[in-house]
Design an enzyme around this catalytic site. Structure first.
Site, PDB file in Angstrom:
ATOM      1  N   ALA A  83     -19.041  22.718   2.974  1.00  0.00           N
ATOM      2  CA  ALA A  83     -19.801  21.647   3.626  1.00  0.00           C
ATOM      3  C   ALA A  83     -19.211  20.297   3.248  1.00  0.00           C
ATOM      4  CB  ALA A  83     -21.272  21.696   3.220  1.00  0.00           C
ATOM      5  N   VAL A  84     -19.254  19.388   4.225  1.00  0.00           N
ATOM      6  CA  VAL A  84     -18.798  18.020   4.015  1.00  0.00           C
ATOM      7  C   VAL A  84     -19.942  17.096   4.417  1.00  0.00           C
ATOM      8  CG1 VAL A  84     -17.130  16.252   4.735  1.00  0.00           C
ATOM      9  CG2 VAL A  84     -16.381  18.624   4.392  1.00  0.00           C
ATOM     10  N   GLU A 116     -18.188  34.073   6.988  1.00  0.00           N
ATOM     11  CA  GLU A 116     -19.062  34.151   8.148  1.00  0.00           C
ATOM     12  C   GLU A 116     -19.457  32.734   8.522  1.00  0.00           C
ATOM     13  OE1 GLU A 116     -20.310  35.601   5.196  1.00  0.00           O
ATOM     14  OE2 GLU A 116     -20.080  37.744   5.532  1.00  0.00           O
ATOM     15  N   ASN A 121     -21.318  27.193  15.780  1.00  0.00           N
ATOM     16  CA  ASN A 121     -20.700  26.107  15.028  1.00  0.00           C
ATOM     17  C   ASN A 121     -19.254  25.921  15.493  1.00  0.00           C
ATOM     18  OD1 ASN A 121     -19.723  24.279  13.163  1.00  0.00           O
ATOM     19  ND2 ASN A 121     -20.737  25.248  11.422  1.00  0.00           N
ATOM     20  N   TYR A 128     -11.397  26.658  11.184  1.00  0.00           N
ATOM     21  CA  TYR A 128     -10.959  27.934  10.619  1.00  0.00           C
ATOM     22  C   TYR A 128      -9.814  28.538  11.429  1.00  0.00           C
ATOM     23  CZ  TYR A 128     -15.300  27.528   7.960  1.00  0.00           C
ATOM     24  OH  TYR A 128     -16.303  27.084   7.144  1.00  0.00           O
TER      25      TYR A 128
END
Length: 161
Positions: A83-84, A116, A121, A128
């Site tokens: 997370a950012v 996952e 998203n 990815y």
């Protein structure tokens, strides 16, 4: 705009946990919470818990730009959470965190990394895929709050010399 030259990625410590949980809560990730991150820091995979700081960021309640947490096991690297903080998104931080954790997986000699993500998203999916991950499966109703399918993604790792 990439901020690689201003970014430092270091091992997560107990002092980072309140901010990690805050970032988690505002990022729509499945909730781990403080106790789970703390327990993970006490285990064998603590070297796979990294945080990103941006040089020159105001020293305030918001010191961290993002974080990543992974585990080694069964000949694979499982990336649990990435997370950012919203203010730092789309600046290359997620990619740098991901590259750092994949390098750790390579050093450990595991052949693959997997993760996952929520099927909806799109931003994470694009990141990815750019980093070499490919969708290999879909898990129906894997996530709750809200209920959503998960995409399983895998990348082959080549051991570093």
């Amino acid at each position: 705009m990439s901020i690689e030259s201003e970014l430092s990625i270091t091992r997560m410590t107990e002092h980072d946990l309140l901010e990690v949980v805050e970032i988690e809560e505002t990022s729509g990730l499945s909730r781990w919470g403080w106790a789970a991150y703390y327990a993970e820091l006490q285990g064998n995979n603590s070297h796979l818990m990294l945080v990103a700081r941006v040089a020159g960021a105001q020293r305030s309640a918001e010191n961290l730009a993002g974080y990543i947490v992974a585990r080694l096991g069964a000949d694979e690297l499982h990336i649990n959470n990435v997370a950012v903080r919203e203010a730092y998104r789309r600046r290359g931080i997620g990619r740098e965190l991901l590259n750092s954790i994949l390098a750790e997986g390579k050093r450990s000699g595991v052949p693959i990394a997997f993760l996952e993500l929520r099927a909806g998203n799109d931003a994470a999916l694009a990141l990815y895929e750019e980093c070499g991950f490919r969708v290999t499966a879909r898990r129906s109703k894997y996530y709750s709050e809200p209920v959503e399918d998960a995409l399983v993604m895998i990348v082959q790792l080549k051991r570093e010399a």
